[in-house]
Design an enzyme around this catalytic site. Structure first.
Site, PDB file in Angstrom:
ATOM      1  CE  LYS A 114     -38.374 -11.718  13.938  1.00 61.39           C
ATOM      2  NZ  LYS A 114     -38.105 -13.107  14.347  1.00 61.39           N
TER       3      LYS A 114
HETATM    4  C1  LIG Z   1     -37.285 -13.697  15.332  1.00 64.28           C
HETATM    5  C2  LIG Z   1     -37.494 -15.151  15.572  1.00 64.28           C
HETATM    6  C3  LIG Z   1     -37.251 -15.744  16.839  1.00 64.28           C
HETATM    7  C4  LIG Z   1     -36.692 -14.967  17.999  1.00 64.28           C
HETATM    8  O1  LIG Z   1     -37.612 -14.054  18.536  1.00 64.28           O
HETATM    9  P1  LIG Z   1     -37.110 -12.872  19.512  1.00 64.28           P
HETATM   10  O2  LIG Z   1     -38.286 -12.006  19.695  1.00 64.28           O
HETATM   11  O3  LIG Z   1     -35.997 -12.192  18.757  1.00 64.28           O
HETATM   12  O4  LIG Z   1     -36.619 -13.497  20.763  1.00 64.28           O
HETATM   13  C5  LIG Z   1     -37.543 -17.086  17.009  1.00 64.28           C
HETATM   14  N1  LIG Z   1     -38.013 -17.833  15.973  1.00 64.28           N
HETATM   15  C6  LIG Z   1     -38.241 -17.310  14.746  1.00 64.28           C
HETATM   16  C7  LIG Z   1     -38.720 -18.201  13.655  1.00 64.28           C
HETATM   17  C8  LIG Z   1     -38.002 -15.950  14.496  1.00 64.28           C
HETATM   18  O5  LIG Z   1     -38.217 -15.449  13.266  1.00 64.28           O
END
Ligand SMILES: *Cc1c(COP(=O)(O)O)cnc(C)c1O
Length: 493
Positions: A110
């Site tokens: 993120k």
């Molecule tokens: C948010 C997240 C995901 C999923 O990503 P999306 O964009 O929602 O498909 C996968 N792994 C981690 C560690 C995340 O924080």
């Protein structure tokens, strides 16, 4: 390049799409067209440091932003990453590669977007003539909250309020959030689950009384969640960057291309891979990897999206989700730009909990995507195998992608190079990772991190040890119908 709502509302510029977050008709902003990258462009990209790569790519994706203007933003955003390559590609055995997206301040992917979003958001607001403070409200199931708090911390002209479900996030995630510093950050636990927090935030965005009170304080609301264009665009950048790195390493044949495997929840990360493919990156197949909440892999298999199913808590909690919001942007492409069709599906999803695409669309979907899922046992086995055979330590989310990528290769015989997208540091989920590789752990998550480090010799990120002793700065708890009061109280503290 202009952006259109997936549900038909008119065209807007990138700055307008970023400030609004969501279109007035409830749709998401999708690009009308995309830049086209040639092999030469990728070769040139490989010679640049990451911040320059991001500035160049974003200037092409987002109209109204120049490369010169984006460069200092990208340098600030990605200067806080612990790996100088920012998003390095590591080679494993059998033509497998890992794109590591977890070297940012909160140890999850993120950060790749949420370190950049505040810069894009404040610049967009300026371009739009918006003079009020931008008050970000976000509900989180764990990773987004801390990444937003870090990203917007002390950014002039903004504030950020994060709501998390009390008792619904991991110990490390909660500690990360309640110890957040910054003059403009607020954190509140909600008595309820993630859906309650999420619904509460959505209600505030639609509450005229609350909006008026915020206005009276010189604030306008915006959102940092993954449907914002300002989060999607920086994600496209790391796929183009990875493609350039793989090409420079001679990892794949340009005409044959390569595949990617993405651990998926909201469909945001894998959608960025799809846009990178549309920009000319020779990505042949996108492996969409789910955990037990396998609504997406069922959709890719059957053409039916059906969220009426039990919700499972897993060891890859950031993918515990049954409504993959970003899929809506891909649906617009499947429907050849027919926003009325997308609108109809979204209405069906709301009223009946399900919708179905046509057989022709399903064929097209399956030509580009492969869907699969891994339960917790299979996820642990993937962590254990990669560790035993290659001394590479994966977090549970990454391991879901690894496991499904392996299924893909076995089922199809397609042995093109596979780029596995790693979304979190194994140390963000130390206890589960330790258990998977049979390292005995005692005590709390921080003890588990120490024991995992001792057993593997893989250094834990500095943030983990530091976190244990940080003072708690946020202890507000509210009921789910009192979230508006909690926001206002935060500003009055
Ligand atoms: C948010 C997240 C995901 C999923 O990503 P999306 O964009 O929602 O498909 C996968 N792994 C981690 C560690 C995340 O924080």
């Amino acid at each position: 390049m202009a952006f259109v709502s997936t549900r038909g509302a008119g065209r807007v510029s990138a700055p307008e799409a970023i400030v609004r977050g969501i279109a007035p008709d409830g749709g998401l902003y999708a690009p009308e067209s995309l830049p086209q990258w040639s092999r030469k462009d990728f070769e040139a990209l490989a010679r640049l440091p990451y911040a320059q790569r991001a500035a160049l790519i974003l200037s092409q994706l987002l109209d109204g932003f120049t490369e010169e203007e984006l460069l200092p933003m990208a340098q600030s955003a990605y200067g806080r990453f612990s790996d100088p390559a920012v998003a390095p590609v590591r080679a494993l055995k059998d033509r497998r590669y890992v794109l590591e997206l977890f070297h940012g301040p909160t140890m999850a992917f993120k950060d790749m977007a949420l370190q950049m979003l505040p810069w894009l958001m404040t610049a967009s607001a300026r371009k739009q003539g918006e003079e009020r403070e931008i008050a970000i409200l976000t509900a989180t199931s764990g990773d987004t909250g801390k990444a937003a708090l870090e990203g917007f911390r002390d950014v002039p002209g903004t504030s950020v309020t994060v709501f998390y479900p009390l008792g619904g996030v991991s110990a490390v995630q909660e500690k990360q959030m309640v110890t957040s510093r910054g003059k403009n950050v607020h954190v509140t636990a909600v008595r309820g689950n993630f859906d309650d927090a999420q619904t509460g935030v959505k209600q505030l965005f639609a509450d005229p009384g609350f909006i008026a009170q915020m206005n009276a304080r010189g604030k306008t609301l915006s959102s940092a969640n993954s449907i914002n264009l300002g989060r999607l665009a920086p994600q496209v950048a790391y796929y183009l960057s990875a493609c350039a790195d793989l090409l420079a390493q001679g990892a794949f044949d340009w005409d044959a291309g390569f595949n990617v495997a993405v651990p998926t929840g909201n469909f945001g990360n894998i959608l960025a891979a799809w846009y990178a493919h549309r920009c000319g990156a020779p990505i042949r197949r996108l492996v969409c990897a789910s955990n037990c909440n396998n609504v997406l892999s069922d959709f890719i298999r059957t053409g039916v999206y059906d969220r009426c199913r039990p919700f499972h808590k897993t060891i890859s909690p950031s993918m515990d989700i049954l409504i993959s919001s970003n899929l809506e942007r891909f649906l617009l492409e499947l429907a050849d730009g027919d926003a009325a069709q997308v609108n109809a599906w979204m209405q069906q999803l709301k009223t009946e909990g399900a919708y179905e695409i046509t057989p022709t669309m399903l064929l097209r979907l399956r030509a580009s995507f492969f869907g699969g899922f891994a339960d917790d046992e299979k996820t642990r086995a993937a962590i254990a195998k990669t560790w035993a055979e290659e001394k590479y330590l994966m977090d549970p989310h990454t391991a879901v992608a690894e496991a499904v990528a392996e299924d893909y290769r076995r089922e199809t015989g397609d042995d093109r190079p596979m780029l596995i997208v790693s979304t979190a540091s194994p140390y963000k989920f130390s206890a589960d990772v330790a258990q998977a590789i049979q390292v005995p752990v005692s005590g709390d998550a921080f003890d588990a991190a120490r024991e995992l480090e001792a057993a593997t010799g893989i250094p834990a990120p500095a943030q983990v040890a530091a976190l244990r002793d940080l003072p708690v700065l946020h202890s507000r708890v509210c009921d789910r119908d009192k979230m508006g009061e909690a926001v206002l109280a935060g500003f009055d503290d």
